[in-house]
Scaffold this motif. Structure first.
Motif, PDB file in Angstrom:
ATOM      1  N   GLY A 117      -0.862  22.593  30.244  1.00  0.00           N
ATOM      2  CA  GLY A 117      -1.618  23.832  30.426  1.00  0.00           C
ATOM      3  C   GLY A 117      -0.724  25.055  30.427  1.00  0.00           C
ATOM      4  N   THR A 139      -9.786  25.607  24.389  1.00  0.00           N
ATOM      5  CA  THR A 139      -9.812  25.365  25.826  1.00  0.00           C
ATOM      6  C   THR A 139     -11.233  25.486  26.370  1.00  0.00           C
ATOM      7  N   ASP A 140     -11.941  26.521  25.936  1.00  0.00           N
ATOM      8  CA  ASP A 140     -13.313  26.711  26.405  1.00  0.00           C
ATOM      9  C   ASP A 140     -14.190  25.531  26.012  1.00  0.00           C
ATOM     10  N   TRP A 187      -5.838  19.669  31.486  1.00  0.00           N
ATOM     11  CA  TRP A 187      -4.886  20.782  31.429  1.00  0.00           C
ATOM     12  C   TRP A 187      -5.580  22.137  31.307  1.00  0.00           C
ATOM     13  N   THR A 188      -6.899  22.145  31.088  1.00  0.00           N
ATOM     14  CA  THR A 188      -7.572  23.376  30.699  1.00  0.00           C
ATOM     15  C   THR A 188      -7.556  24.453  31.784  1.00  0.00           C
ATOM     16  N   ALA A 191      -4.264  26.147  31.850  1.00  0.00           N
ATOM     17  CA  ALA A 191      -4.094  26.947  30.635  1.00  0.00           C
ATOM     18  C   ALA A 191      -4.786  28.301  30.780  1.00  0.00           C
ATOM     19  N   ARG A 192      -5.998  28.305  31.288  1.00  0.00           N
ATOM     20  CA  ARG A 192      -6.736  29.566  31.442  1.00  0.00           C
ATOM     21  C   ARG A 192      -6.038  30.501  32.427  1.00  0.00           C
TER      22      ARG A 192
END
Lengths: 317, 321
Positions: A117, A139-140, A187-188, A191-192
């Motif tokens: 991420g 990611t979304d 991992w999302t 990441a955001r």
């Protein structure tokens, strides 16, 4: 978006890590969060007990995997502190060994997920443009998927069909598989968060100064931006550990996660439902361990957030 | 606005397509293929007839080929037969979807009806004793393993007290709607409690921000009663992000439903997906996963639309909505 941080979408939130000068302030704030301090103590005790499981089991004289038909469903006693399970294994010792597996899987998976991420978020936030657009759309899309059914399918994939027959033979393979699939889908969130904070950090004078001095992009990301966005990553890792423990327990409970004889808190509950009438406490203890551990990690994350980044709180005292 | 909607629709379609291929691939990677199972069940099957069947089923062709053929049928809503139930997968799916919607709808409504007022109260009295108690309960709800909560409920209400049935849909031979209610109580309670904590926390955070806004100060200065300020002025603004987050987290809600349904043997989509995967029912698992994905994408699409409609400050390009 995590359950415990509803306000993280504000990308402008530049979190400043505790520099040496305000380390004391960090400790003062953290110690002011009583639930987080208590959680840290509980987790430390639990981790120590898990690390010492072989010693404790040797001292008490039980083997976590010793099956005995004659000692099934024993009630708690001075010999078996929490009683025995349906095939005569000592529940207390198995809980300790379960802690090793559950904590190890959760911490490893959370770290790997955070690593992925962080890289994705850093690149998206720093490079910007179409790279950012593509990565964040991806990611979304990942965030929008129904996660549990996907975990179940991934857990059911036959390693032999992937040409990994040798891996499938290994007793520990179920553990590594959990780590792998959680990292793959988990991992999302990081990441955001990293992307949002990187976007803001990129505009800071110190980044422009570094660029003016001729630092390369990789160096700017690794040396200048990363340390300054470390706080939200640390908080996210803490919260992710709690989530991974829950995911591992659900998958193991369904028989798709950690495989016996390896004990995990989740797979200790696999047969609990059928035995609920006969041995209700077998369903209570492992679940209680999961619950307490996860709530401690959540409180710890909350406390760290307060201490590392007090501005993120609309109700800061 | 129209461009935004079309953009989002295209994106959702693309995600669904990509998902269908990934899931197709993953299901192919699950142990055994449809024929292995038939071979294991039928001792009279010779290798020659197996090879013929393999060709009939198209199992000798490359994966990509089979996927395209599956896709061509799928767009006509033909998802093939279910191996477990021996009928077209759609016939299983539709009633299961209905059951899940009953469960999800009730739990979602209850969680919001309880969670929003709790969050508003907590935001109005931050750091009070009750706020701390609510906070503790929220953390407990978020940290609870869903299947364990179900186990504890069964232990309390079915084993110890004997008030409610431990699992199932309805009494044997009485499939009426009223007969189903006692069987719905525990699944609904578990699913509500699983989501209550998160909803309360979202509301509290959003309300705290709203209560500090300028329009609230103005309203207070004008002498608007506090009750009106909280419930009319602040909540109206605070609830928009809450609803959006709830819609965006529909996937989590669905995951909770899968566990709840499995634990209580409630015949919904979640249990169907789980049974299909563990029973090697490829067609059913595939369509189940896709419908779940579709539902989640639909929820997040509706959340986007609602956000735009509810908040006139958001614009797209030169057009005002």
């Amino acid at each position: 978006m995590s359950a415990t941080q509803p306000d993280l979408s504000a990308g402008a939130r530049v979190a400043l890590g505790p520099s040496r000068s305000n380390l004391g302030l960090f400790f003062a704030r953290f110690l002011g969060h009583r639930a987080a301090v208590a959680s840290l103590v509980v987790l430390a005790v639990m981790a120590t007990a898990a690390l010492c499981a072989p010693l404790i089991s040797a001292a008490i004289g039980h083997d976590p995997n010793a099956v005995s038909i004659l000692r099934r469903f024993r009630p708690p006693s001075s010999v078996n502190w929490l009683g025995t399970d349906h095939i005569g294994r000592d529940l207390f010792i198995r809980l300790l060994y379960g802690a090793r597996i559950s904590l190890f899987a959760a911490i490893t998976a959370a770290l790997v997920a955070a690593l992925i991420g962080t890289v994705v978020g850093l690149v998206a936030g720093y490079v910007g443009g179409w790279v950012d657009a593509v990565l964040m759309r991806f990611t979304d899309a990942m965030l929008a998927l129904p996660q549990l059914p996907l975990y179940i399918v991934l857990a059911a994939v036959d390693l032999k069909k992937l040409g990994l027959a040798a891996v499938a033979q290994d007793e520990m393979s179920s553990l590594w598989r959990i780590v792998f699939i959680v990292a793959l889908l988990g991992w999302t969130r990081v990441a955001r968060i990293v992307r949002g904070t990187t976007l803001a950090a990129r505009q800071e004078p110190y980044v422009r100064a570094a660029r003016a001095l001729g630092a390369g992009h990789a160096r700017i990301m690794a040396v200048h931006i990363l340390p300054n966005i470390a706080s939200p990553i640390i908080v996210a890792i803490t919260l992710t550990i709690g989530e991974v423990i829950l995911i591992e327990s659900v998958l193991s409970f369904l028989g798709l996660g950690i495989q016996p004889p390896l004990a995990s808190w989740g797979n200790m509950l696999t047969n609990a439902q059928e035995m609920l009438w006969r041995a209700p406490m077998l369903a209570v203890w492992p679940g209680l361990c999961i619950f307490v551990t996860v709530i401690c990690f959540n409180f710890l994350g909350d406390g760290l957030q307060d201490a590392l980044d007090p501005r993120s709180r609309p109700d800061a005292r | 606005m129209a461009r935004f909607l079309i953009d989002r629709l295209l994106q959702a379609t693309f995600v669904l397509l990509a998902m269908s291929f990934v899931v197709y691939l993953l299901i192919w990677l699950m142990p055994g293929d449809p024929l292995d199972l038939q071979l294991a069940a039928d001792p009279n099957m010779t290798p020659e007839s197996a090879a013929i069947l393999r060709r009939v089923y198209g199992l000798d062709r490359p994966l990509w080929d089979r996927y395209l053929e599956w896709l061509a049928r799928a767009v006509q809503l033909d998802f093939g037969p279910s191996r477990l139930f021996k009928v077209p997968a759609m016939e299983i799916l539709v009633p299961r979807l209905g059951n899940t919607l009953i469960l999800l709808g009730t739990a979602l409504t209850l969680a919001m009806l309880i969670g929003v007022p709790l969050g508003v109260y907590a935001a109005r009295h931050p750091h009070s004793r009750i706020d701390n108690a609510i906070n503790l309960l929220c953390f407990a709800g978020i940290s609870m393993p869903p299947f364990w909560m179900a186990l504890l409920f069964i232990l309390l209400f079915a084993v110890t007290l004997g008030w409610l049935p431990a699992s199932g849909m309805h009494p044997v031979g009485q499939p009426g709607l009223l007969d189903r209610i006692p069987f719905l109580v525990m699944p609904v309670m578990v699913l509500t409690l699983l989501n209550l904590g998160a909803y309360t926390r979202y509301t509290r955070a959003s309300m705290l921000t709203a209560l500090r806004a300028d329009y609230v100060r103005t309203a207070r200065a004008k002498g608007v009663p506090e009750r009106t300020i909280v419930w009319r002025h602040a909540l109206r603004n605070a609830v928009i992000p809450v609803v959006t987050v709830i819609a965006l987290e529909f996937g989590a809600l669905f995951s909770g439903a899968l566990i709840t349904e499995t634990m209580f043997a409630y015949q919904g989509m979640g249990k169907m997906i789980y049974d299909a995967i563990s029973g090697n029912d490829y067609n059913l698992a595939l369509v189940g996963l896709l419908v779940a994905t579709f539902t989640v994408l639909l929820a997040s699409f509706l959340a986007d639309v609602a956000y735009v409609l509810l908040d006139p400050r958001i614009t797209f390009g030169e057009q005002r909505t």
